[in-house]
Design a protein around this motif. Structure first.
Motif, PDB file in Angstrom:
ATOM      1  N   LEU A 137     -14.213  16.702 -15.014  1.00 15.10           N
ATOM      2  CA  LEU A 137     -15.667  16.942 -15.044  1.00 15.10           C
ATOM      3  C   LEU A 137     -15.956  18.421 -15.241  1.00 15.10           C
ATOM      4  CD1 LEU A 137     -18.569  15.868 -14.589  1.00 15.10           C
ATOM      5  CD2 LEU A 137     -18.260  16.364 -12.184  1.00 15.10           C
ATOM      6  N   ALA A 138     -15.238  19.278 -14.496  1.00 19.53           N
ATOM      7  CA  ALA A 138     -15.495  20.717 -14.594  1.00 19.53           C
ATOM      8  C   ALA A 138     -15.223  21.219 -16.008  1.00 19.53           C
ATOM      9  CB  ALA A 138     -14.629  21.473 -13.586  1.00 19.53           C
ATOM     10  N   VAL A 139     -14.104  20.782 -16.612  1.00 11.89           N
ATOM     11  CA  VAL A 139     -13.763  21.254 -17.952  1.00 11.89           C
ATOM     12  C   VAL A 139     -14.806  20.792 -18.961  1.00 11.89           C
ATOM     13  CG1 VAL A 139     -12.082  21.064 -19.821  1.00 11.89           C
ATOM     14  CG2 VAL A 139     -11.299  21.425 -17.491  1.00 11.89           C
ATOM     15  N   SER A 140     -15.219  19.505 -18.873  1.00 14.39           N
ATOM     16  CA  SER A 140     -16.166  19.038 -19.893  1.00 14.39           C
ATOM     17  C   SER A 140     -17.540  19.663 -19.684  1.00 14.39           C
ATOM     18  CB  SER A 140     -16.240  17.507 -19.905  1.00 14.39           C
ATOM     19  OG  SER A 140     -16.265  17.013 -18.608  1.00 14.39           O
ATOM     20  N   LEU A 141     -17.962  19.851 -18.424  1.00 14.55           N
ATOM     21  CA  LEU A 141     -19.242  20.527 -18.182  1.00 14.55           C
ATOM     22  C   LEU A 141     -19.213  21.947 -18.722  1.00 14.55           C
ATOM     23  CD1 LEU A 141     -20.295  19.580 -14.548  1.00 14.55           C
ATOM     24  CD2 LEU A 141     -21.521  19.070 -16.638  1.00 14.55           C
ATOM     25  N   PHE A 142     -18.088  22.640 -18.488  1.00 15.84           N
ATOM     26  CA  PHE A 142     -17.977  24.030 -18.947  1.00 15.84           C
ATOM     27  C   PHE A 142     -18.134  24.099 -20.461  1.00 15.84           C
ATOM     28  CE2 PHE A 142     -15.239  27.423 -20.623  1.00 15.84           C
ATOM     29  CZ  PHE A 142     -15.823  28.514 -20.023  1.00 15.84           C
ATOM     30  N   LEU A 143     -17.383  23.225 -21.179  1.00 14.25           N
ATOM     31  CA  LEU A 143     -17.437  23.263 -22.645  1.00 14.25           C
ATOM     32  C   LEU A 143     -18.847  22.945 -23.127  1.00 14.25           C
ATOM     33  CD1 LEU A 143     -14.074  21.485 -23.447  1.00 14.25           C
ATOM     34  CD2 LEU A 143     -14.603  23.909 -23.610  1.00 14.25           C
ATOM     35  N   ARG A 144     -19.544  22.054 -22.405  1.00 15.43           N
ATOM     36  CA  ARG A 144     -20.897  21.682 -22.813  1.00 15.43           C
ATOM     37  C   ARG A 144     -21.895  22.805 -22.521  1.00 15.43           C
ATOM     38  NH1 ARG A 144     -24.969  21.684 -24.026  1.00 15.43           N
ATOM     39  NH2 ARG A 144     -26.667  20.199 -24.139  1.00 15.43           N
ATOM     40  N   ALA A 184     -27.917  23.631 -12.566  1.00 18.49           N
ATOM     41  CA  ALA A 184     -26.747  23.018 -11.925  1.00 18.49           C
ATOM     42  C   ALA A 184     -27.196  21.976 -10.908  1.00 18.49           C
ATOM     43  CB  ALA A 184     -25.904  24.093 -11.252  1.00 18.49           C
ATOM     44  N   ASP A 185     -28.260  22.287 -10.137  1.00 21.06           N
ATOM     45  CA  ASP A 185     -28.753  21.311  -9.169  1.00 21.06           C
ATOM     46  C   ASP A 185     -29.282  20.064  -9.869  1.00 21.06           C
ATOM     47  OD1 ASP A 185     -28.192  22.069  -6.594  1.00 21.06           O
ATOM     48  OD2 ASP A 185     -29.840  23.515  -6.506  1.00 21.06           O
ATOM     49  N   GLU A 186     -30.008  20.281 -10.974  1.00 20.58           N
ATOM     50  CA  GLU A 186     -30.529  19.122 -11.712  1.00 20.58           C
ATOM     51  C   GLU A 186     -29.402  18.275 -12.265  1.00 20.58           C
ATOM     52  OE1 GLU A 186     -34.399  21.696 -13.081  1.00 20.58           O
ATOM     53  OE2 GLU A 186     -33.070  20.898 -14.641  1.00 20.58           O
ATOM     54  N   VAL A 187     -28.371  18.966 -12.827  1.00 21.16           N
ATOM     55  CA  VAL A 187     -27.256  18.215 -13.405  1.00 21.16           C
ATOM     56  C   VAL A 187     -26.541  17.412 -12.325  1.00 21.16           C
ATOM     57  CG1 VAL A 187     -24.990  18.459 -14.485  1.00 21.16           C
ATOM     58  CG2 VAL A 187     -26.916  19.748 -15.358  1.00 21.16           C
ATOM     59  N   SER A 188     -26.341  18.040 -11.134  1.00 20.83           N
ATOM     60  CA  SER A 188     -25.620  17.281 -10.109  1.00 20.83           C
ATOM     61  C   SER A 188     -26.470  16.115  -9.597  1.00 20.83           C
ATOM     62  CB  SER A 188     -25.151  18.196  -8.972  1.00 20.83           C
ATOM     63  OG  SER A 188     -26.202  18.975  -8.494  1.00 20.83           O
ATOM     64  N   ILE A 191     -25.924  13.452 -12.031  1.00 13.53           N
ATOM     65  CA  ILE A 191     -24.606  12.816 -11.894  1.00 13.53           C
ATOM     66  C   ILE A 191     -24.604  11.853 -10.709  1.00 13.53           C
ATOM     67  CG2 ILE A 191     -22.177  13.257 -11.426  1.00 13.53           C
ATOM     68  CD1 ILE A 191     -22.469  15.874 -12.954  1.00 13.53           C
ATOM     69  N   TYR A 192     -25.231  12.287  -9.577  1.00 14.46           N
ATOM     70  CA  TYR A 192     -25.333  11.392  -8.411  1.00 14.46           C
ATOM     71  C   TYR A 192     -26.102  10.132  -8.785  1.00 14.46           C
ATOM     72  CZ  TYR A 192     -23.624  14.883  -5.113  1.00 14.46           C
ATOM     73  OH  TYR A 192     -22.849  15.771  -4.440  1.00 14.46           O
ATOM     74  N   ALA A 193     -27.214  10.321  -9.533  1.00 14.04           N
ATOM     75  CA  ALA A 193     -28.067   9.185  -9.863  1.00 14.04           C
ATOM     76  C   ALA A 193     -27.329   8.157 -10.694  1.00 14.04           C
ATOM     77  CB  ALA A 193     -29.303   9.671 -10.615  1.00 14.04           C
ATOM     78  N   ARG A 194     -26.304   8.626 -11.429  1.00 12.26           N
ATOM     79  CA  ARG A 194     -25.538   7.673 -12.247  1.00 12.26           C
ATOM     80  C   ARG A 194     -24.266   7.236 -11.522  1.00 12.26           C
ATOM     81  NH1 ARG A 194     -28.607  10.708 -14.883  1.00 12.26           N
ATOM     82  NH2 ARG A 194     -29.581  10.173 -16.862  1.00 12.26           N
TER      83      ARG A 194
ATOM     84  N   THR B   3     -19.492  16.813  -5.961  1.00 16.51           N
ATOM     85  CA  THR B   3     -19.859  16.966  -7.369  1.00 16.51           C
ATOM     86  C   THR B   3     -20.736  18.189  -7.593  1.00 16.51           C
ATOM     87  OG1 THR B   3     -19.719  14.601  -7.599  1.00 16.51           O
ATOM     88  CG2 THR B   3     -20.907  15.768  -9.311  1.00 16.51           C
ATOM     89  N   ARG B   4     -21.647  18.463  -6.624  1.00 18.54           N
ATOM     90  CA  ARG B   4     -22.539  19.612  -6.782  1.00 18.54           C
ATOM     91  C   ARG B   4     -21.727  20.906  -6.899  1.00 18.54           C
ATOM     92  NH1 ARG B   4     -25.668  22.570  -2.730  1.00 18.54           N
ATOM     93  NH2 ARG B   4     -27.493  23.503  -3.723  1.00 18.54           N
ATOM     94  N   ASP B   5     -20.667  21.022  -6.078  1.00 20.89           N
ATOM     95  CA  ASP B   5     -19.822  22.219  -6.148  1.00 20.89           C
ATOM     96  C   ASP B   5     -19.128  22.319  -7.500  1.00 20.89           C
ATOM     97  OD1 ASP B   5     -20.425  22.974  -3.531  1.00 20.89           O
ATOM     98  OD2 ASP B   5     -18.942  21.586  -2.740  1.00 20.89           O
TER      99      ASP B   5
END
Lengths: 197, 188
Positions: A137-144, A184-188, A191-194, B3-5
């Motif tokens: 997740l971290a790698v794909s978020l970073f690239l995006r 970042a808060d919106e994205v997380s 992600i939680y919502a999905r 996930t937030r972190d």
């Protein structure tokens, strides 16, 4: 868009698996530091040169790779020349050049996506304590998000230019950081919502 | 580490990458370019805290090693770690972690002076304590001489610490992310 340093071509070096290339690079670097002396550097230099020729890379690529380190290498050469002799000074600098070129050979002939895919597939064999899903997740978020942050930075600079603050780096960084933290808060939340976890 | 972190880590790594677009000023003679990127290192620690700040730099440097030209001046690939100044890049991880740790420790008393001292301790003292012996070892020159060669960069890094401290304190007021270390320990 994010581009990598890959130079498009089709050669044995390009087709070799990323793992093999990294292993070769590690072996080469280690042996250059273990067996010191001109012999090792010459052998490694010939190997790297053959690699460049096989991969169809020209002197232009070699110069671009070494150029950022040029000044510091010149300084090291001067210090070594002052302390020891020209042979040893030349050896130290030649070793750096060979190391940098060997690494450039791997970088220029391998797509970043190949490395990322290789790492993510190797993660399947990683022990259970490795947080595989989170690394992916971290790698794909970073690239995006690298292009997105660049856009945000441009937006903030434009806005501050209108206020005459475009030379004030703090006035640019604070809105940028706060905006990215909100994103970042919106994205997380998304992600939680999905139900990713 | 939820996930937030992970999202914070990824987005802050992206900020460090984006800071490469500020044009680097290359000092003559020594040649390591002075960039806004090490400012990003101080911010990663001071805004996200120790663990997340350090991991953001691990992620960023991993993708640089894999060949993305994300360092200032479009540099990237394994070569930058094998060159003489590779120790400063590896030291970024330790610097971000240390700045984050100290920021968490002094969170309730954080003001501009404290933040500046923290940035200097992590982003200058610790960073040079890693980078300078690294140059000395790989180039086989005495540590003192490597330190002399690195001295011209210190003024630039002090200026960056001044800016970073201002940003860290302002972000703390407007959008705090860090949980202070003392309270976090009580909760667990």
């Amino acid at each position: 868009m994010l581009t990598d340093l890959y130079v498009f071509a089709d050669s044995p070096v390009h087709r070799a698996r990323p793992v093999v290339k990294i292993a070769a690079l590690v072996v080469l670097c280690t042996s250059l530091f273990v067996c010191e002396g001109w012999t090792a550097v010459t052998v490694a230099g010939v190997l790297v040169f053959t690699g460049f020729a096989l991969a169809g890379l020209g002197p232009r690529h070699a110069i671009v790779s070494v150029r950022p380190a040029l000044w510091i290498l010149a300084a090291i050469f001067a210090v070594q020349l002052y302390m020891t002799d020209v042979v040893f000074a030349g050896f130290i600098v030649a070793r750096f050049v060979v190391l940098i070129l060997a690494a450039a050979l791997v970088t220029l002939t391998t797509r970043t996506s190949e490395f990322v895919d290789g790492i993510l597939s190797a993660l399947r064999f990683a022990p259970a304590w490795v947080p595989k899903a989170q690394i992916a997740l971290a790698v794909s978020l970073f690239l995006r998000f690298v292009p997105l942050v660049r856009t945000a930075l441009d937006d903030v600079r434009e806005a501050q230019r209108a206020r005459g603050l475009d030379r004030n780096i703090k006035a640019i960084l604070v809105p940028l950081v706060v905006r990215i933290l909100k994103t970042a808060d919106e994205v997380s939340q998304a992600i939680y919502a999905r139900s990713f976890d | 580490m939820d996930t937030r972190d992970v999202v914070f880590i990824a987005l802050f790594a992206a900020i460090v990458a984006a800071l490469a677009v500020f044009p680097p000023i290359t000092l003559p003679v020594v040649g390591v370019p002075v960039t806004a990127q090490s400012l990003g290192v101080m911010l990663a620690g001071g805004v996200l805290g120790a663990a997340r700040g350090g991991l953001a730099l691990v992620l960023f440097l991993a993708l640089v090693a894999l060949g993305l030209p994300l360092l200032a001046g479009g540099r990237g690939g394994f070569g930058v770690f094998l060159g003489p100044s590779g120790g400063f890049l590896v030291g970024w991880i330790a610097a971000a972690f240390a700045i984050g740790f100290l920021t968490e420790l002094f969170w309730n008393r954080l003001n501009y002076i404290v933040a500046f001292a923290i940035c200097v301790a992590g982003g200058v003292v610790l960073l040079y304590a890693i980078g300078v012996p690294w140059i000395a070892a790989v180039a086989k020159i005495p540590v003192g001489m490597a330190l002399t060669g690195s001295l011209p960069f210190i003024p630039g890094d002090i200026v960056k610490a001044l800016v970073a401290a201002g940003v860290i304190v302002t972000v703390k007021r407007s959008y705090p992310i860090i949980t202070p270390r003392a309270r976090a320990q009580k909760q667990t």
